[in-house]
Design an enzyme around this catalytic site. Structure first.
Site, short mmCIF file in Angstrom:
data_model
loop_
_atom_site.label_atom_id
_atom_site.label_comp_id
_atom_site.label_asym_id
_atom_site.label_seq_id
_atom_site.Cartn_x
_atom_site.Cartn_y
_atom_site.Cartn_z
CB CYS A 79 -0.88 -0.03 1.24
SG CYS A 79 -1.90 1.42 1.44
CB CYS A 161 -7.46 1.99 6.25
SG CYS A 161 -5.99 2.95 6.59
CB CYS A 410 1.04 20.34 6.35
SG CYS A 410 0.59 21.19 4.84
#
Ligand code: SAH
Length: 455
Positions: A79, A161, A410
């Site tokens: 993933c 998830c 961020c």
């Protein structure tokens, strides 16, 4: 010397890069190897070489690093969602501290920079309040819903998830079942045919309610009452079901138009005691508990006494603005997404806050105008997207000469670039803090306080 491609070497991993790859050296040549960590002794296959650096594939771990841990997710190796799940959590936060410090030193030129306060998450799993699952077909024509595999657009089927809420598995199953039973086709991005493109979920950390948005390449869903029934049975906390019309050939997660087919148009969450209504298109911080810590630190750095005029640039639905308004004279919030500004205005009203006003515009357009018109600020809060702030915005802020700038970021690389500009124009960094908002991924959030050197 450049090592030979398609050949295996033995190497020791000496660090982790800002995109989460282990770094090793072969005869002085730098090789990035995913899913390895400082201290691993590995057999590595050289897969890509460039001048200066290349990429390798981990073939075998000869001696595991003491920082290594067993990933809790079975899909982790394929993933693309997480990059650091094989690394002990305490060491993950140290890696992130290093990413911030490196960027500030190398890009910003702040040679002695260190993060004064690095805050790790209490919950490294099940922290995400928003998930987006693409839908498509596998080789046998079966409907798949999950995540994209690393560096590809192949959808790996997943049943939820570990980063998100448990309910996601039930939502995915309900949507798939509805599609199978009603012959609803999945979208095919190569041919731009088929109907259902993505399932998007958002959950309120405080109230537990769930919003589900189904994005479609069309105007509606056939037999949609059946989908509504299935979703409500699968996930009793559902409060809002929305169909998003996304008929363009684009990678954008959502089109412009939302049709609420059941329940409310927004969901409500709470941060630092204030309620916020959130529309599907509005940005809302993904990790609720860490956001409260992040905002508390931003407010501590802003050091408001009740007399300040504050400007919150890139304000989203006004979360920081409204938390700040409680201890400021006035707040102006600026944000490019109109729906988010509508949410911000409603949120001000419903929380009884009347000293905050909001502008829907790009920061680079409106901030220079506001400042030219004499709307100066004592404290500026900046929380831009990953690409950072435009120089037009920063130069206007410098002209307004606020006492303090609180920069929430961020992306350490663009923070370093923008902080360098501000420090070349009258400001100094006096405090900093790092926040691990996204455990197991390489993302990290930083706040720096910049003080005006003339005040
Ligand atoms: N401070 C908010 C939002 C931060 S995310 C919070 O904590 O929730 C960054 C926000 O900047 C997003 O809402 C995005 O829509 C907005 N944005 C992106 N580019 C912009 C621009 N050029 N001008 C103004 N806002 C922008």
């Amino acid at each position: 010397m450049i090592p030979e491609k398609n050949k295996e070497y033995t190497a020791i991993v000496t660090g982790v890069s800002s995109d989460g790859n282990g770094i090793c050296r072969i005869d002085g040549y730098t090789l990035f190897v995913p899913q390895t960590v400082t201290g691993d002794k590995i057999r590595v296959l050289v897969v890509k070489t460039r001048t200066g650096f290349g990429y390798g594939k981990r073939m075998e771990i000869i001696e595991p690093s003491p920082y290594r841990t067993e990933p809790v997710c079975g899909a982790y190796r394929r993933c693309g969602g997480c990059q650091l799940m094989h690394i002990d959590y305490a060491y993950q936060t140290e890696i992130k501290r290093g990413i911030i410090e490196n960027a500030m030193r190398r890009i910003g030129g702040f040679e002695d920079f260190f993060v004064s306060d690095m805050v790790g998450a209490d919950k490294p799993y099940r922290y995400r309040n928003k998930m987006i699952f693409p839908i498509g077909k596998d080789k046998n024509g079966e409907i798949v819903c999950g995540f994209y595999a690393q560096r590809s657009h192949d959808i790996m089927p997943l049943d939820g998830c570990v980063a998100g809420g448990d309910f996601n598995g039930a939502v995915i199953r309900a949507v798939k079942e509805y599609m199978q039973e009603n012959n609803v086709s999945p979208y095919d991005e190569k041919t731009h045919t088929g109907l259902v493109r993505r399932v998007f979920t958002r959950v309120s950390a405080k109230y537990g309610s769930v919003m589900t948005v189904i994005s479609v390449n069309g105007d509606n869903l056939p037999n949609r009452e059946k989908l509504i029934k299935k979703l409500r049975t699968a996930c009793p906390d559902i409060a809002s079901i929305i169909v998003n019309i996304n008929k363009k050939r684009t990678n954008l997660v959502m089109g412009d138009k939302n049709v609420t087919v059941w329940g409310s148009d927004t969901i409500k969450d709470n941060l630092l005691g204030l309620d916020f209504e959130i529309s599907p298109h509005s940005f809302f911080q993904i990790n609720h508990d860490m956001t409260e810590k992040l905002y508390a630190k931003a407010l501590e750095f802003a050091d408001l006494s009740g007399n300040e005029n504050v400007m919150d640039i890139y304000c989203g639905i006004g979360t920081i603005s409204l938390c700040a308004a409680k201890c400021a004279k006035s707040v102006i919030g600026v944000e490019i997404v109109e729906k988010a500004i509508e949410d911000a205005r409603k949120n001000a009203q419903s929380n009884g806050i009347d000293n905050a006003e909001f502008y829907a515009s790009s920061a680079e357009e409106i901030v220079p105008k506001l400042i030219e018109n004499g709307r100066l600020a004592d404290v500026v809060i900046l929380d831009p997207p990953r690409k950072g702030s435009e120089e037009k915005t920063l130069s206007a802020i410098v002209k307004a000469a606020p006492k303090r700038i609180v920069y929430v970021s961020c992306n350490p690389a663009t923070l370093a670039r923008d902080a360098k500009y501000l420090c070349e124009n009258g400001y100094s960094i006096t405090k900093s803090a790092g926040f691990d908002m996204f455990p197991n991924t390489m993302h990290v959030e930083t706040i720096v306080l910049l003080q005006n050197r003339n005040m």
